[in-house]
Write a protein that holds these residues in place. Structure first.
Motif, PDB file in Angstrom:
ATOM      1  N   ASP A 149      10.272 -49.134  46.698  1.00 47.83           N
ATOM      2  CA  ASP A 149       9.428 -50.072  45.659  1.00 47.83           C
ATOM      3  C   ASP A 149       9.673 -51.203  44.700  1.00 47.83           C
ATOM      4  O   ASP A 149       8.976 -51.577  43.954  1.00 47.83           O
ATOM      5  CB  ASP A 149       8.411 -49.748  45.429  1.00 47.83           C
ATOM      6  N   ALA A 191       0.820 -51.024  51.640  1.00 51.63           N
ATOM      7  CA  ALA A 191       0.755 -50.657  51.258  1.00 51.63           C
ATOM      8  C   ALA A 191       1.730 -49.723  50.052  1.00 51.63           C
ATOM      9  O   ALA A 191       2.271 -48.467  50.341  1.00 51.63           O
ATOM     10  CB  ALA A 191      -0.245 -48.947  51.292  1.00 51.63           C
ATOM     11  N   SER A 192       3.065 -50.466  50.341  1.00 48.79           N
ATOM     12  CA  SER A 192       4.308 -50.365  49.650  1.00 48.79           C
ATOM     13  C   SER A 192       4.660 -50.983  48.571  1.00 48.79           C
ATOM     14  O   SER A 192       5.855 -50.840  47.862  1.00 48.79           O
ATOM     15  CB  SER A 192       5.264 -50.725  50.844  1.00 48.79           C
ATOM     16  N   SER A 250       4.590 -52.484  44.241  1.00 45.56           N
ATOM     17  CA  SER A 250       3.291 -51.676  42.760  1.00 45.56           C
ATOM     18  C   SER A 250       3.274 -52.827  42.218  1.00 45.56           C
ATOM     19  O   SER A 250       2.229 -53.216  41.624  1.00 45.56           O
ATOM     20  CB  SER A 250       4.458 -50.804  42.483  1.00 45.56           C
ATOM     21  N   ARG A 253       0.028 -50.950  46.684  1.00 42.19           N
ATOM     22  CA  ARG A 253      -0.611 -49.890  46.769  1.00 42.19           C
ATOM     23  C   ARG A 253      -2.039 -49.566  45.984  1.00 42.19           C
ATOM     24  O   ARG A 253      -2.341 -50.838  44.932  1.00 42.19           O
ATOM     25  CB  ARG A 253       0.860 -49.583  46.707  1.00 42.19           C
TER      26      ARG A 253
END
Length: 372
Positions: free
Chosen positions: A230, A295-296, A298, A329
């Motif tokens: 991330d 969705a990977s 932050s 995400r």
């Protein structure tokens, strides 16, 4: 060439009325180089800075083979491949990085003039260093993007320069007798406590533009993410100054920096090496965040561009915001700096989620948008 030109598109780059895949400058370059190309053998012709493939495919349709071509933008490279497939010219060319292999032994170079004099100097020096001594460079562009200074830059590396008559607001410069060749080296400067490296033509060069400075001054003290799975993302990284700044300010953080420009990626690689953070920063050439899973992420930082090839357009940022929304995400954040006159906040609210103003100066706004 009507078949090729009638079929050409900019896709996957932005498409809209007024944004064209081929223009009068492309046609003039091909017309002025026709006789030279007729006497060229396989592999003798090189194309540099082709926008969407008009020069490459125009030469191929006229019978050229083994064309070596370089397009800085990844979307342009993909457009060339799509356009070639559409007209049955796949295999008539190969794309190469801007380096010695691209121009080695070349006898004819078709060059769409870059707007940056530093980029032109890098290209001219490279050709002069590695092309055949008999090489002729047919360099053209739209008059509104050309200047007398381009003649001077070409004359640094070529002993003869001829200028065509203008046609349809376009002109061609023909350069012969290469001299004083050199491989491109990035400009170097220290800004914001960082070593910045910039090859000719990269956004802002070896300096910190006002918008990026405002963004750096306001990034959070402890962003989420920063792990190998991330990483903190520097989207449209340019010279990589934001990515390098994050890697040095957050000493254990992993960073992913990407740009579709080959010049930007080369500059960012050099910047990371100069700052000793290349072990924690992955630099990639990518169309937006196409290489990242949904969705990977932050945390994403972005200073969105407003040029597509030579055209100024407001269609790029919305696509970048949409791809950021895909990759973030739930709860992830996009930190963005933008010209205040563009009023992106409602768009960010709709595309990403709740958006707050973090900072603003006379020209730029920094916002943080949180993914719903």
């Amino acid at each position: 060439m009507s078949n090729v030109f009638d079929s050409m598109r900019r896709w996957p780059d932005v498409e809209a009325p007024g944004l064209v895949a081929v223009d009068a400058a492309d046609r003039l370059i091909l017309d002025e180089s026709a006789e030279l190309r007729e006497s060229a053998g396989p592999g003798d012709i090189v194309v540099i800075n082709d926008a969407y493939g008009a020069l490459t495919l125009g030469a191929a349709e006229a019978g050229a083979s083994g064309i070596r071509t370089h397009l800085d933008a990844l979307t342009g490279e993909r457009a060339l491949e799509a356009n070639a497939a559409r007209v049955g010219l796949t295999g008539s060319f190969r794309t190469l990085p801007l380096g010695a292999a691209l121009v080695a032994g070349a006898r004819v170079v078709l060059l769409r003039l870059p707007r940056s004099l530093d980029a032109l100097r890098d290209i001219a020096g490279l050709i002069a260093a590695h092309a055949d001594p008999s090489v002729v460079v047919v360099a053209g562009g739209r008059l509104k993007h050309m200047s007398v200074s381009m003649n001077a830059v070409l004359s640094e590396h070529f002993g003869q320069l001829d200028i065509s008559h203008a046609r349809q607001k376009s002109r061609v410069l023909l350069a012969r007798a290469p001299r004083d060749g050199r491989d491109p080296t990035p400009a170097a400067a220290q800004v914001a406590g960082l070593e910045v490296r910039a090859f000719g033509g990269v956004f802002a060069g070896a300096r910190l533009d006002i918008g990026t400075r405002l963004l750096l001054d306001n990034l959070p003290d402890a962003p989420a993410g920063g792990t190998p799975d991330d990483p903190l993302i520097d989207l449209a990284c340019g010279t990589g100054v934001v990515g390098a700044w994050m890697a040095t300010r957050y000493p254990r953080a992993h960073v992913y920096a990407c740009d579709q420009s080959a010049i930007a990626v080369a500059s960012a690689h050099a910047t990371m090496l100069a700052n000793g953070v290349s072990d924690r920063v992955e630099v990639a050439r990518d169309d937006m965040l196409g290489g990242r899973p949904a969705a990977s992420a932050s945390f994403i930082a972005l200073n969105p561009p407003f040029h597509s090839a030579a055209a100024v357009t407001d269609l790029i940022a919305p696509r970048m915001f949409a791809d950021a929304a895909r990759v973030l995400r739930p709860g992830g954040q996009l930190w963005c700096v933008w010209n205040s006159g563009l009023r992106y906040r409602p768009l960010l609210e709709r595309t990403i989620g709740p958006t707050q103003q973090v900072a603003r100066n006379a020209k730029f706004t920094v916002t943080v948008s949180t993914r719903r």
